[in-house]
Design a protein around this motif. Structure first.
Motif, short mmCIF file in Angstrom:
data_model
loop_
_atom_site.label_atom_id
_atom_site.label_comp_id
_atom_site.label_asym_id
_atom_site.label_seq_id
_atom_site.Cartn_x
_atom_site.Cartn_y
_atom_site.Cartn_z
N SER A 176 45.11 41.79 31.76
CA SER A 176 45.54 43.17 31.51
C SER A 176 45.96 43.81 32.82
O SER A 176 45.99 45.01 32.97
CB SER A 176 44.41 43.98 30.88
OG SER A 176 44.03 43.41 29.65
N GLU A 179 50.10 46.87 34.26
CA GLU A 179 50.24 48.09 33.46
C GLU A 179 49.19 48.20 32.36
O GLU A 179 49.41 48.85 31.35
CB GLU A 179 51.66 48.18 32.88
CG GLU A 179 52.73 48.18 33.97
CD GLU A 179 54.15 48.23 33.42
OE1 GLU A 179 54.30 48.33 32.19
OE2 GLU A 179 55.08 48.18 34.23
N LEU A 180 48.07 47.55 32.53
CA LEU A 180 46.96 47.59 31.60
C LEU A 180 47.33 47.13 30.19
O LEU A 180 46.68 47.48 29.22
CB LEU A 180 46.31 48.99 31.56
CG LEU A 180 45.07 49.14 32.44
CD1 LEU A 180 44.63 50.60 32.52
CD2 LEU A 180 43.91 48.31 31.92
N SER A 181 48.38 46.33 30.10
CA SER A 181 48.75 45.76 28.81
C SER A 181 48.33 44.30 28.80
O SER A 181 48.51 43.59 29.78
CB SER A 181 50.27 45.83 28.61
OG SER A 181 50.67 47.17 28.56
N HIS C 41 51.12 55.98 32.49
CA HIS C 41 51.46 54.96 31.50
C HIS C 41 50.27 54.03 31.27
O HIS C 41 49.86 53.78 30.14
CB HIS C 41 52.68 54.17 31.96
CG HIS C 41 52.96 52.96 31.13
ND1 HIS C 41 53.43 53.05 29.84
CD2 HIS C 41 52.80 51.63 31.37
CE1 HIS C 41 53.55 51.84 29.34
NE2 HIS C 41 53.17 50.96 30.25
N ALA C 42 49.69 53.53 32.37
CA ALA C 42 48.61 52.55 32.24
C ALA C 42 47.35 53.17 31.64
O ALA C 42 46.75 52.61 30.71
CB ALA C 42 48.31 51.93 33.60
N THR C 45 47.82 54.01 27.96
CA THR C 45 47.79 52.83 27.10
C THR C 45 46.35 52.46 26.74
O THR C 45 46.02 52.22 25.59
CB THR C 45 48.43 51.63 27.84
OG1 THR C 45 49.74 51.98 28.21
CG2 THR C 45 48.46 50.39 26.96
N ILE C 46 45.51 52.42 27.76
CA ILE C 46 44.16 51.91 27.55
C ILE C 46 43.26 52.92 26.84
O ILE C 46 42.35 52.54 26.12
CB ILE C 46 43.54 51.45 28.90
CG1 ILE C 46 42.32 50.58 28.68
CG2 ILE C 46 43.18 52.63 29.77
CD1 ILE C 46 42.60 49.15 28.46
N ARG C 49 43.38 52.63 23.05
CA ARG C 49 42.87 51.35 22.61
C ARG C 49 41.35 51.30 22.77
O ARG C 49 40.65 50.74 21.94
CB ARG C 49 43.55 50.22 23.39
CG ARG C 49 45.01 50.06 22.94
CD ARG C 49 45.75 49.03 23.77
NE ARG C 49 45.01 47.79 23.84
CZ ARG C 49 44.90 47.04 24.94
NH1 ARG C 49 45.48 47.42 26.05
NH2 ARG C 49 44.21 45.93 24.91
N VAL C 167 41.55 47.14 37.37
CA VAL C 167 42.95 46.76 37.59
C VAL C 167 43.37 47.27 38.96
O VAL C 167 44.02 48.31 39.07
CB VAL C 167 43.85 47.41 36.51
CG1 VAL C 167 45.21 46.76 36.51
CG2 VAL C 167 43.22 47.31 35.15
N ILE C 170 46.81 48.85 39.60
CA ILE C 170 47.30 49.74 38.53
C ILE C 170 48.40 50.66 39.03
O ILE C 170 49.23 51.13 38.26
CB ILE C 170 46.12 50.56 37.95
CG1 ILE C 170 46.53 51.24 36.63
CG2 ILE C 170 45.62 51.59 38.94
CD1 ILE C 170 45.37 51.91 35.91
N LYS C 172 50.87 49.89 40.67
CA LYS C 172 52.18 49.22 40.73
C LYS C 172 52.66 48.88 39.32
O LYS C 172 51.88 48.41 38.49
CB LYS C 172 52.06 47.92 41.53
CG LYS C 172 51.75 48.16 43.00
CD LYS C 172 52.05 46.93 43.81
CE LYS C 172 51.71 47.14 45.27
NZ LYS C 172 52.58 48.13 45.93
#
Lengths: 197, 242, 482
Positions: A176, A179-181, C41-42, C45-46, C49, C167, C170, C172
């Motif tokens: 992940s 971009e945490l995807s 964005h990051a 997203t999380i 979820r 992350v 993150i 980048k």
């Protein structure tokens, strides 16, 4: 004074009985999240991670395993029943001492499956081999028997001996980090195929 | 019912209309409102900025002033949360256990306005009329400390003529945070820019909340942006009857 | 990361040199629109979820409560459980080392590596080794530590600093990572795209030979089980498995608070961690090992138990709860301040809300950076709400604010305000004076920090209290007024 004594000295020895207090810790969470339909749930949850799931009978298993192979040879650890690999050419079945970089994949059993999280646990006992076998080759075919499927983590952990080397696998290798995807496929096997008997 | 009003120092000084609106709503519902004049401030600014020793006398004076009342209303989510969650702890941590005990006994009787109306008085229709497009911002202390949930919205939905629209990303903090707005002005302003963008997206005429401090921050930004959007405390909308 | 050095006031954890206090660092980050877009964005997203993964379990609140209780119990009897762990690890063929601080831990790891004769080691991502600046310390001994986690690899290749616990890269986006790989990774293919799958493939090839030839690995630990001596590492990519199983020697550096009493506790924490962290029902790989297993995996296992300020934090009544942290990073992902300021502004390997309470406690609140961290929050409470072990981060922040040094003007303002607010008569006088002052200078833009982006509300002619007196002046409830 040694670092050990200094640290333990700072932590002191609080009054009270840790073992007795531990047993009294309140655990209000559910012992079981699921009752019936565990095998279906397990199949659904494993597939959710983009692992490939085959539902097969005992009789269909050898054919299904053989059909799933890619080119090249596969490692078959000790303890894998001869019946599983009966449909695979003997020259394509290698022992656990094979050069893991040159094989296409590995065929193993497992210790426990966990339905709720779609997890397969290897304890690296019979039919699983040492940990590297299911790590270095790119294709992991794993056979899970219906009676090995536990409901959830409390159930699954209860069936395991924690002092064995354990690998909990939930889908193929993923990351992940961009971009945490979630994207599949980094260092571990990029394809995980589960044969649910 | 006799209800003591804790106006809060910010409302008392800068937003007297909110206190007046509370008086009007409660009197209209047939209750007796009293304003204990010894009241000043809950001490939130001092505690949250790192001056607990200066918050302590304010905890004491609040307790002295309101101890005798059975129901106290504060038209501010953050001040109500300060009193309820922190007064007892603040006294206890500074070793004033007698005061802590008194505060712990008193503070469950302190309610934010929406809580008082919905939970204590059991009303959602307070007879208000407000024919405007309104969006509601749940302030952080109301949302996460008091756990107001949709109580303010239950009240707003009963207002005659109101056109209530959802605020996108409503639960995001506006960036006020008391002295945070000054100490970390850049981040605070960036947070508020996103909040005001969401507000403008709703095309609401009025932004409503239960905290005038947050509204001062968002409203001040909306005003600087010449957005034309007004901010109003929940009490002021609920008091409106024509 | 050559620009990391030890702050004079704190030898436990590196403070990034030249790091300004939070507000100034954040000022630059807020102005960096690309950074803000990447972060928004990051984290966006999380967030959703995570909420969905958590909502799936009916007993989340109870799991969270149990997680908190188990951690609190373990912290209370930490000495007892550490002795137990030491005994079990030793029994299972491992060697246990104790380190009071970063320097001791780094020296132990360097010595163990030198004893193997190796000069290059592979590493599993670990917060503990970042906290003690292990890679930099090993470099001084001529040892190269190769980060193998994709995000850590990105950060290492870019000569950058991590900005997130889970992350580290993150900040980048995929295009930036593609450019980085193309320039800095010798094995990167021509025409590498910015598809995450292609980037992951490039990392796979880059590290493959290293994994297969490495003799020594260094890892952290997510959990250790006291009554069996079992260590667990939770990961996604398989780089952890590579490091934990292929080399001959494994050195694990673990903060002493990572302990759990018994294997049963994993049923709580293996439910809490993945859902809070990557918003998955379960992370792809979790490895558990107990000492040494003949014929499988490293035959030399060293466990370094690291204090580095933890025993001090444990002595703090309010701050102690920070030691419950399982490094899931859920608090970073929901924090509105983190999303705008980014991880670098926190000036420490631990960014975000948890960093704002951990760093000043580990390092001490002496430096400007550490004194500014407890204020790097609007106290919105989103972090507490998502924390899987119920760390009341706002409570600890407020507690640390009281300990931080403050400037004289602010102290004076606070004192005067407290004096004014202690008496209703003085408050009333203040209200009158403020009203007059503003009517004399209605367009005053002060203070600047406020007025640069926000208009001030007009000061009303009549305070509420004055209105009440005028309209309800005969009320019976005046008796307390002074």
């Amino acid at each position: 004074m040694s670092a050990r004594d200094a640290i333990l000295g700072r932590l002191g020895a609080p009054e009270g009985d840790p073992d007795a207090e531990y047993l009294l810790l309140h655990r209000g969470y559910l012992e079981r999240h699921h009752g019936d339909g565990l095998v279906e749930l397990f199949a659904e949850r494993v597939a959710h991670y983009r692992a490939i799931v085959h539902r097969v009978t005992e009789a269909e298993l050898p054919g299904a395993l053989a059909a799933a192979l890619r080119l090249g040879a596969y490692v078959v650890p000790e303890g894998v029943p001869a019946a599983w690999t009966g449909s695979i050419e003997p020259s394509r079945r290698l022992g656990p001492d094979a050069d893991l970089e040159r094989v296409s994949g590995t065929i193993t059993g497992c210790a426990v499956g966990i339905a709720e999280t779609g997890t397969i646990v290897l304890d690296h006992g019979a039919a699983q081999g040492r940990r590297a076998l299911t790590l270095v080759p790119d294709h992991h075919l794993v056979v899970v028997r219906a009676d090995q499927v536990a409901a959830d983590l409390p159930d699954g952990l209860g069936r395991l001996d924690i002092t064995r080397p354990l690998t909990f696998i939930s889908g193929p290798s993923a990351t992940s980090d961009i971009e945490l995807s979630r994207v599949e496929g980094v260092h571990g096997p990029r394809t995980l195929e589960v044969f649910l008997v | 019912m006799k209800i003591a009003l804790f106006a809060t120092c910010v409302n008392d000084t800068l937003f007297p209309g909110t206190g007046k609106a509370v008086v009007r709503i409660l009197e209209r519902l047939g209750h007796e409102v009293v304003f204990p004049e010894a009241q000043t401030c809950c001490g939130q600014m001092h505690l949250n900025t790192g001056y607990p020793e200066q918050a302590l006398p304010l905890v004491r004076s609040f307790t002295d002033t309101f101890e005798e009342y059975d129901a106290i209303v504060a038209p501010s989510g953050s001040c109500a949360a300060m009193v309820r969650d922190w007064h007892g702890k603040t006294a206890a941590r500074q070793g004033d256990h007698r005061l802590a005990e008194r505060a712990f006994a008193l503070t469950p009787r302190v309610h934010e306005l929406a809580e008082l109306l919905v939970d204590v008085l059991g009303v959602t229709d307070v007879g208000a009329v407000f024919p405007h497009r309104v969006t509601y911002h749940p302030t952080c202390h109301g949302l996460r400390m008091l756990k107001l949930g949709d109580k303010p919205l239950q009240l707003l939905r009963e207002v005659r003529g109101i056109d209530l629209v959802d605020l996108p990303d409503a639960t995001e903090c506006c960036g006020f945070g008391g002295t945070f707005a000054l100490k970390n002005a850049d981040v605070s302003a960036a947070m508020c820019a996103d909040k005001t963008a969401a507000v403008k997206q709703t095309r609401a005429e009025v932004l409503c909340a239960v905290d005038n401090s947050c509204l001062m921050h968002i409203g001040g930004t909306l005003s600087r942006q010449r957005s034309g959007v007004r901010v109003m405390h929940l009490a002021e909308i609920l008091a409106s009857d024509r | 990361m050559s620009d990391i050095a030890k702050d004079a006031t704190a030898s436990r954890m590196p403070t990034y040199v030249g790091m300004p206090a939070f507000p100034k660092a954040a000022h630059e980050a807020v102005a960096d629109t690309r950074l803000r877009r990447n972060l928004a964005h990051a984290t966006g997203t999380i967030r959703e979820r995570r909420a969905a993964a958590v909502a799936e379990l009916d007993d989340w609140a109870e799991l969270r409560d149990a997680g908190k209780r188990i951690k609190d119990h373990t912290l209370e009897y930490l000495g007892h459980y550490l002795r137990m762990l030491e005994g079990k690890v030793t029994e299972a063929g491992g060697v246990v080392h104790w380190a009071r601080d970063a320097e001791e831990a780094n020296a132990i790891v360097a010595r163990l590596i030198k004893e193997t004769g190796e000069t290059e080691v592979v590493k599993v991502k670990s917060m503990a080794t970042q906290e003690i600046g292990l890679n930099e310390a090993l470099a001084e001994h001529g040892i190269t530590a190769l980060e193998t986690d994709l995000a850590e690899l990105i950060v290492q290749l870019a000569d950058d600093r991590p900005s997130h616990i889970l992350v580290p890269a993150i900040h980048k986006n995929r295009a930036e990572i593609r450019d980085l790989f193309s320039h800095r990774m010798p094995s990167a293919p021509e025409g590498l795209t910015d598809e995450p799958a292609d980037l992951a493939e490039a990392a796979r090839r880059h590290l493959r030979a290293k994994f297969l030839s490495a003799k020594v690995a260094v890892s952290g630990a997510n959990f250790a089980i006291a009554d069996t001596g079992t260590i667990l590492v939770v990961e996604s990519e398989g780089n952890g498995r590579m490091c934990l199983t292929l080399p001959e020697t494994l050195i694990t550096v673990m903060g002493i608070e990572k302990l759990l009493p018994s294997a049963r506790d994993l049923e709580v924490f293996l439910q809490l961690l993945p859902r809070s962290s990557t918003a998955e029902r379960m992370n792809p790989y979790t490895s558990a090992w107990t000492g040494v297993t003949p014929g499988d995996g490293p035959q030399n296992f060293h466990l370094v138990l690291l204090d580095n300020g933890r025993t001090d934090v444990r002595d703090e009544e309010v701050g102690r709860q920070a030691l419950r942290c399982i490094r899931c990073s859920a608090c970073l992902n929901v924090c509105p301040v983190y999303a705008r300021a980014g991880g670098h502004a926190y000036g420490s390997p631990y960014p975000g809300p948890i960093g704002a309470i951990l760093s000043p406690q580990i390092r001490g609140i002496g430096s400007k950076v550490d004194a500014s961290l407890p204020f790097a929050s609007s106290l919105c409470g989103a972090c507490y709400e998502v924390c899987p072990v119920a760390i009341d981060i706002p409570e600890v922040l407020v507690h640390l604010r009281a300990k931080a040094a403050k400037k004289l003007p602010e102290k004076t303002v606070m004192k005067v305000a407290a004096w004014g607010l202690r008496s209703p008569a003085r408050l009333a006088l203040g209200q009158t004076l403020a009203g007059r002052a503003r009517s004399l200078a209605p367009h005053l833009r002060f203070p600047r920090a406020w007025a640069d982006t926000r208009d001030l509300p007009p000061i009303p002619k009549e305070s509420f209290r004055a209105w009440w007196k005028r309209t309800h002046g005969d009320s019976a409830d005046r008796k307390d007024a002074s």
